[in-house]
Design an enzyme around this catalytic site. Structure first.
Site, PDB file in Angstrom:
ATOM      1  N   CYS A   1      -9.076  -2.738 -10.942  1.00 34.77           N
ATOM      2  CA  CYS A   1      -8.550  -1.553 -10.132  1.00 34.77           C
ATOM      3  C   CYS A   1      -7.360  -1.761  -9.378  1.00 34.77           C
ATOM      4  O   CYS A   1      -6.935  -1.005  -8.718  1.00 34.77           O
ATOM      5  CB  CYS A   1      -9.568  -0.974  -8.883  1.00 34.77           C
ATOM      6  SG  CYS A   1      -9.977  -2.029  -7.750  1.00 34.77           S
TER       7      CYS A   1
ATOM      8  N   HIS B   1       0.709  -1.153   0.073  1.00 33.17           N
ATOM      9  CA  HIS B   1      -0.090   0.056  -0.123  1.00 33.17           C
ATOM     10  C   HIS B   1       0.878   0.970   0.140  1.00 33.17           C
ATOM     11  O   HIS B   1       0.491   2.200  -0.394  1.00 33.17           O
ATOM     12  CB  HIS B   1      -1.045  -0.086   1.154  1.00 33.17           C
ATOM     13  CG  HIS B   1      -2.091  -1.242   0.872  1.00 33.17           C
ATOM     14  ND1 HIS B   1      -2.108  -2.200   1.585  1.00 33.17           N
ATOM     15  CD2 HIS B   1      -3.148  -0.934  -0.086  1.00 33.17           C
ATOM     16  CE1 HIS B   1      -3.201  -2.841   1.092  1.00 33.17           C
ATOM     17  NE2 HIS B   1      -3.736  -2.174   0.176  1.00 33.17           N
TER      18      HIS B   1
HETATM   19  C1  PEP Z   1      -6.172  -4.916  -4.622  1.00 34.92           C
HETATM   20  O1  PEP Z   1      -6.193  -5.556  -3.710  1.00 34.92           O
HETATM   21  O2  PEP Z   1      -6.086  -4.852  -5.966  1.00 34.92           O
HETATM   22  C2  PEP Z   1      -6.881  -3.520  -4.363  1.00 34.92           C
HETATM   23  C3  PEP Z   1      -7.500  -2.561  -5.324  1.00 34.92           C
HETATM   24  O3  PEP Z   1      -7.041  -3.124  -3.203  1.00 34.92           O
HETATM   25  P1  PEP Z   1      -5.724  -2.502  -2.373  1.00 34.92           P
HETATM   26  O4  PEP Z   1      -4.664  -2.521  -3.251  1.00 34.92           O
HETATM   27  O5  PEP Z   1      -6.356  -1.210  -1.448  1.00 34.92           O
HETATM   28  O6  PEP Z   1      -5.463  -3.858  -1.181  1.00 34.92           O
HETATM   29 MG    MG Z   2      -7.113  -5.240  -1.735  1.00 35.90          MG
END
Ligand code: PEP
Ligand code: MG
Length: 582
Positions: free
Chosen positions: A498, A192
């Site tokens: 996403c 993240h």
């Molecule tokens: C993912 O896991 O691809 C996602 C969009 O969520 P995050 O990156 O916030 O875990």
């Molecule tokens: Mg995720």
């Protein structure tokens, strides 16, 4: 001046940047300074007294908790003595008020001074006192980072040197406009923290060991995150070579103005390119880069740097600000994905050996309904007369989803409102493999490739060491994505991708070929993705993809993808400013 040295690491967020080294993660090591204006002196001293009291209270609490056990608590009394020591207090106050350094700098300088004096005294007793000083200094500084959203500002550009695993707070605690790069011991491409860095165009190089032996606080550092090289005290030749690269930024400006409109493939299929955002201000970037809406709002960042859970009112204001700014373009509000590597400082999280596999997102919501209710209520109220939907992260089973959806319906009916569209973020293997059974119960779907890859490959997205296994073009992974996209398309279900994979221009042709019509990506890459889409035919891309079943290894897939991009795009990719890819 000491000679230039070159360190090698793993490129995590590409790009390059140059600035002064600012150490994060080992409080006393940091000696670069942050100045304040005279009118802030009173505030800084007041803050010092507040955190001193907090630290004392915290040590006292430990003493109480350990009462009756065999643990020797005498060292905790020593910490309290240090915090009350008039010499320590006096020197910090003096450093703030006469040298005009901020509280953090002052604590570090004074603590270092004490540590040096203790160390040079040479006796074992004093050596021990120096480690007590390190503890107290770290403790005080840790409180500064829980300081309700106040981001530390710098006078000049900095490179953050993170002496442990890189976390989102490392970026959010500072003035982002001054962070030119990050070098860190550990942190993977889709951690993240890396996602956040990418969305602010901050290059990151990870996997550097013994950083503090090679870099001193305040050193000039140049990060080349294309190649994963860090130059410490770079020569002027090296710096000017990199400065010439800014030409590509001009191309980005041109693409930005070109793509503030929808994009169609050459055979007329409209593809939506939406933005992933975390903070309300990011909507401005999304608009500037031509987003067709907001496809992922990571609402858990609302909790960063907070002392307590935000009230319904505070949350309402955050959502309202985002929805107001979004000019009625669609917005997908993802409910808080707490857990994994996103644990708010105030959240009472049990110690887990495997946080990414543990109590996270929907699993927390279904148990802590009061948190769920506050967030949904705030969103529903802010969403009146707005174009928005709600997305639930980390759903594993249909049962979980039905329970969550019923709860949202109940909150809506209590407020006398219609339930908004609700969808699932498919990021857990069990759920995506069962997508067809979810379809009749959801209003839309999105694929979260960041988590999905880590769960499918059992390779931690934060761990640079196992990054070689974490690969979005792994044939088996692409086959799963293809089946999911086909399943949604065959059933007329809206589906986006996403995860970070969708934001990497290298994957655009591939994803369009797999049938994807909705991307959600970091704002900066929107014009690049649109430029690629405008150059390809949907039908031709789909036709080319039929070959992927025959490809067995990641290496072959990589080779095949390069050829595919070349064949369908000619030299379009080479001309793009691809500086912030995954
Ligand atoms: C993912 O896991 O691809 C996602 C969009 O969520 P995050 O990156 O916030 O875990
Ligand atoms: Mg995720």
């Amino acid at each position: 001046m000491k000679k230039e040295i070159k360190l090698s690491g793993i490129p995590v967020v590409s790009g390059w940047g140059v600035g002064k080294a600012y150490f994060v993660g080992r409080a006393v090591q940091q000696t670069s300074t942050v100045s304040i204006s005279r009118q802030d002196v009173g505030d800084e001293i007041m803050r010092f007294n507040e955190i001193r009291e907090k630290a004392k209270k915290n040590y006292r609490q430990y003493i109480t908790d350990l009462g009756g056990t065999t643990v020797d608590v005498s060292v905790l009394n020593i910490y309290e003595h240090i915090l009350d020591d008039p010499a320590f207090i006096g020197q910090i106050v003096e450093t703030i008020s006469s040298k005009l350094y901020d509280l953090e700098t002052s604590i570090r300088l004074v603590s270092n001074d004490f540590i040096n004096r203790f160390n040079s005294a040479g006796t074992a007793y004093f050596k021990e006192r120096s480690s007590d000083m390190v503890e107290v200094c770290e403790k005080l500084i840790s409180y500064l980072y829980q300081d309700n959203g106040r981001a530390k500002t710098f006078m000049e550009p900095v490179i953050l040197v993170v002496l442990r695993t890189f976390t989102p707070t490392d970026i959010l605690s500072y003035d982002k406009s001054k962070i030119q790069g990050v070098v860190t011991v550990s942190g993977g491409k889709t951690s993240h923290a890396a996602i956040l860095a990418r969305s602010y165009s901050i290059p990151v190089v990870s996997g550097l060991q013994n950083i503090s032996e090679s870099i001193n606080p305040g050193d000039q550092v140049l990060v080349d995150a294309e190649k994963g090289i860090v130059y410490v005290r770079p020569s002027t030749t090296v710096v000017s070579r990199f400065k010439r690269q800014t030409d590509s930024e001009k191309t980005l400006e041109e693409l930005k103005s070109k793509w503030r409109r929808p994009v169609y493939t050459t055979d007329g299929i409209q593809i939506d390119v939406l933005a992933n955002i975390s903070l309300a201000d990011d909507v401005d970037d999304a608009k500037e880069f031509g987003a067709d809406g907001i496809g992922l709002i990571r609402t858990e960042y609302l909790l960063s740097n907070r002392k307590e859970m935000p009230s319904e009112k505070a949350q309402y204001e955050y959502y309202k600000q985002i929805l107001d700014k979004a000019d009625n373009k669609p917005c997908v509000i993802r409910l808080m994905d707490i857990g994994g590597d996103k644990i708010p400082q105030f959240f009472d999280m049990p110690l887990e050996f495997n946080p990414f596999m543990g109590w996270r997102a929907i699993r927390i919501f279904l148990e802590r309904k009061e948190i769920f209710e506050t967030q949904v209520t705030a969103i529903l109220k802010a969403g009146i007369n707005r174009e928005y939907s709600i997305m639930m992260p980390m759903v594993t089973t249909l049962q979980e989803w039905l329970e969550a959806k019923a709860f949202i319906t109940k909150v809506a009916s209590r407020l006398g409102l219609k339930r908004p569209k609700c969808g699932v973020l498919f990021e857990v293997p069990l759920a995506i493999l069962e997508m067809s059974t979810f379809l009749k119960e959801i209003d839309f779907a999105s694929i979260g490739t960041n988590d999905l890859i880590q769960y499918l490959s059992a390779a931690d997205r934060n761990n640079a060491k196992v990054n070689y296994l974490y690969n979005p073009i792994e044939p088996a992974f692409l086959r799963i994505i293809r089946t999911a996209i086909k399943c949604a398309n065959d059933n007329g279900m809206s589906l986006s991708v996403c995860g970070e994979m969708a934001g990497n221009p290298i994957h655009t042709v591939l994803l369009v070929g797999l049938g994807l019509r909705r991307f959600s990506v970091i704002p900066r890459n929107i014009p690049l993705i649109k430029e690629i889409i405008a150059n390809i035919s949907f039908a031709e891309a789909a036709e080319s993809i039929s070959h992927i079943d025959a490809i067995e290894s990641t290496e072959d897939m990589d080779e095949w993808l390069k050829n595919l991009n070349k064949r369908l795009l000619g030299n379009v990719l080479e001309k793009l400013p691809l500086t912030v890819g995954v």
